[in-house]
Design an enzyme around this catalytic site. Structure first.
Site, PDB file in Angstrom:
ATOM      1  N   LYS A   1       1.003  -1.655  -0.307  1.00  0.00           N
ATOM      2  CA  LYS A   1       0.127  -0.379   0.211  1.00  0.00           C
ATOM      3  C   LYS A   1       1.117   1.204  -0.148  1.00  0.00           C
ATOM      4  CE  LYS A   1      -0.170  -0.124   5.335  1.00  0.00           C
ATOM      5  NZ  LYS A   1      -1.017  -0.588   6.068  1.00  0.00           N
TER       6      LYS A   1
ATOM      7  N   TYR B   1      18.629  29.090   8.475  1.00  0.00           N
ATOM      8  CA  TYR B   1      17.340  29.473   9.284  1.00  0.00           C
ATOM      9  C   TYR B   1      17.246  30.046  10.505  1.00  0.00           C
ATOM     10  CZ  TYR B   1      15.680  29.737   4.020  1.00  0.00           C
ATOM     11  OH  TYR B   1      15.412  30.339   2.534  1.00  0.00           O
TER      12      TYR B   1
END
Ligand SMILES: *Cc1c(COP(=O)(O)O)cnc(C)c1O
Length: 374
Positions: free
Chosen positions: A35, A265
């Site tokens: 899946k 950042y």
């Protein structure tokens, strides 16, 4: 030249992991659970490594069509069954076996026109409370299904909520056994954690299981991709699993930091002494979790080091202190196997991000090119 980031699918490792399942559950047939596009690996890419399975289990009808398009004529099981009536036509056409977990799915079967009766897996909600008939209503559902001309053989299926942990599988097994004891049909119970932790004692499972699960069909997902279902209690290496996927990239820049300089950042890593760092072509837009903090393990030239600062969209930074000679173009392994054979388990990276290996594999971004090797 494309960005140097690349995922590699290791066909031989998938085969090896499937073999580990066979060792742990020698009497069971094996559904390879594919899946979510084979847990992010790509159904077409894992097919060669997993074709030794007895069947493929998945959720999407589109994925079932892809497995048939690969030439697979064996069993395919829809783990959530059908979502609407016309899905049953595709089941008939492609010979798909399907889970039946609710009355609405029985209603649909009752109105479905087919010459060939369907093989179904009747699901019991034995305690997880996701899909399935409660123990009280299970037998009535079986009787109703059994009366339908659209239904051929009925197999019995349930799913464990705690096979990877302290609670274990004993309670759910007892519920399932009590309700199904005199019902005919094959049984399917075990996921990866149950296969490894609650398998037959003869296979040398390295801790005493509190209950042995007997399944005619086992349903391994995560183990076949080489991640431990119960990390950090056990690691993929301790279960003798091999990584099915490597995510690798390269250093595309280096910086020499002075004491007090910051990285990335938010400037949330600050150098405490002069140090050399590498900038890696991999970021959260590639599927590497932004949640990984400074200190997440990573390999440069097959040597273990750590990430520094925030992961940005396309880049992240690594500490080159332990990796003498690393620089522009050096190999970086985000998870999986480095060229020198050293392995960084996906589970370790996932743990740094506060999640599990499953989520990282599934999140591999479409922009990452993928190579399939032996
Ligand atoms: C996903 C899934 C599995 C496989 O689980 P793993 O933990 O990856 O082994 C097995 N059975 C069902 C019903 C599933 O949905």
């Amino acid at each position: 030249m494309p960005r140097p980031i690349q995922a590699t699918i290791h066909t031989e490792a998938l085969r090896h992991n499937l073999e580990r399942v066979r060792e742990a559950a020698p009497d069971a047939r094996v559904w390879a659970v594919v899946k979510a596009n084979a847990y992010g690996h790509g159904i077409e890419r894992v097919f060669e490594g997993l074709r030794g399975a007895d069947g493929f289990a998945l959720l999407d009808l589109e994925e079932a069509q892809r497995v048939r398009a690969l030439g697979w004529r064996g069993p395919i099981l829809l783990l959530e069954g059908v979502f609407e009536l016309r899905d049953l036509e595709l089941c008939s056409r492609l010979g798909l076996w399907h889970t039946v977990h609710c009355d609405e799915q029985i209603d649909m079967l009752a109105t479905h026109k087919t010459n060939v009766p369907h093989r179904v897996f009747l699901k019991m909600n034995s305690g997880m409370n996701r899909l399935g008939f409660t123990p009280l209503r299970y037998r009535a559902a079986w009787t109703r299904l059994n009366a339908l001309p659209q239904v051929d053989e009925i197999s019995l299926i349930t799913h464990f909520s705690d096979a990877d942990g302290a609670r274990g599988v004993a309670e759910q097994m007892a519920v399932f056994a009590a309700v199904t004891q005199d019902l005919p049909g094959e049984r399917s119970l075990s996921n990866s954690a149950a296969i490894l932790r609650h398998s037959l004692p003869a296979t040398g499972a390295h801790q005493p299981p509190d209950a042995y699960v007997a399944s005619d069909w086992v349903r391994p997902g995560i183990v076949i991709y080489g991640s431990a279902p119960d990390f950090p209690e056990n690691s993929a290496a301790s279960w003798r699993l091999q990584p099915g996927m490597t995510l690798a990239s390269k250093i595309i820049a280096t910086q020499d930091l002075a004491t007090g300089s910051s990285v990335g950042y938010g400037s949330n890593f600050v150098a405490e002494q002069p140090m050399r760092i590498g900038v890696v072509a991999c970021g959260y837009a590639d599927g590497y979790p932004r949640a990984c903090p400074t200190g997440t393990p990573i390999l440069v030239n097959g040597v273990r080091t750590r990430t520094l600062g925030r992961v940005s969209m396309d880049m992240l930074a690594v500490d080159l202190t332990p990796v003498a000679g690393a620089g522009f173009g050096s190999e970086v392994t985000l998870w999986g196997r480095a060229a020198n054979g050293v392995v960084l388990g996906i589970d370790e990276v996932a743990q740094s991000a506060g999640t599990v290996g499953y989520e990282l594999m599934c999140a591999l971004a479409p922009r990452v090119s993928v190579l399939v090797t032996d």
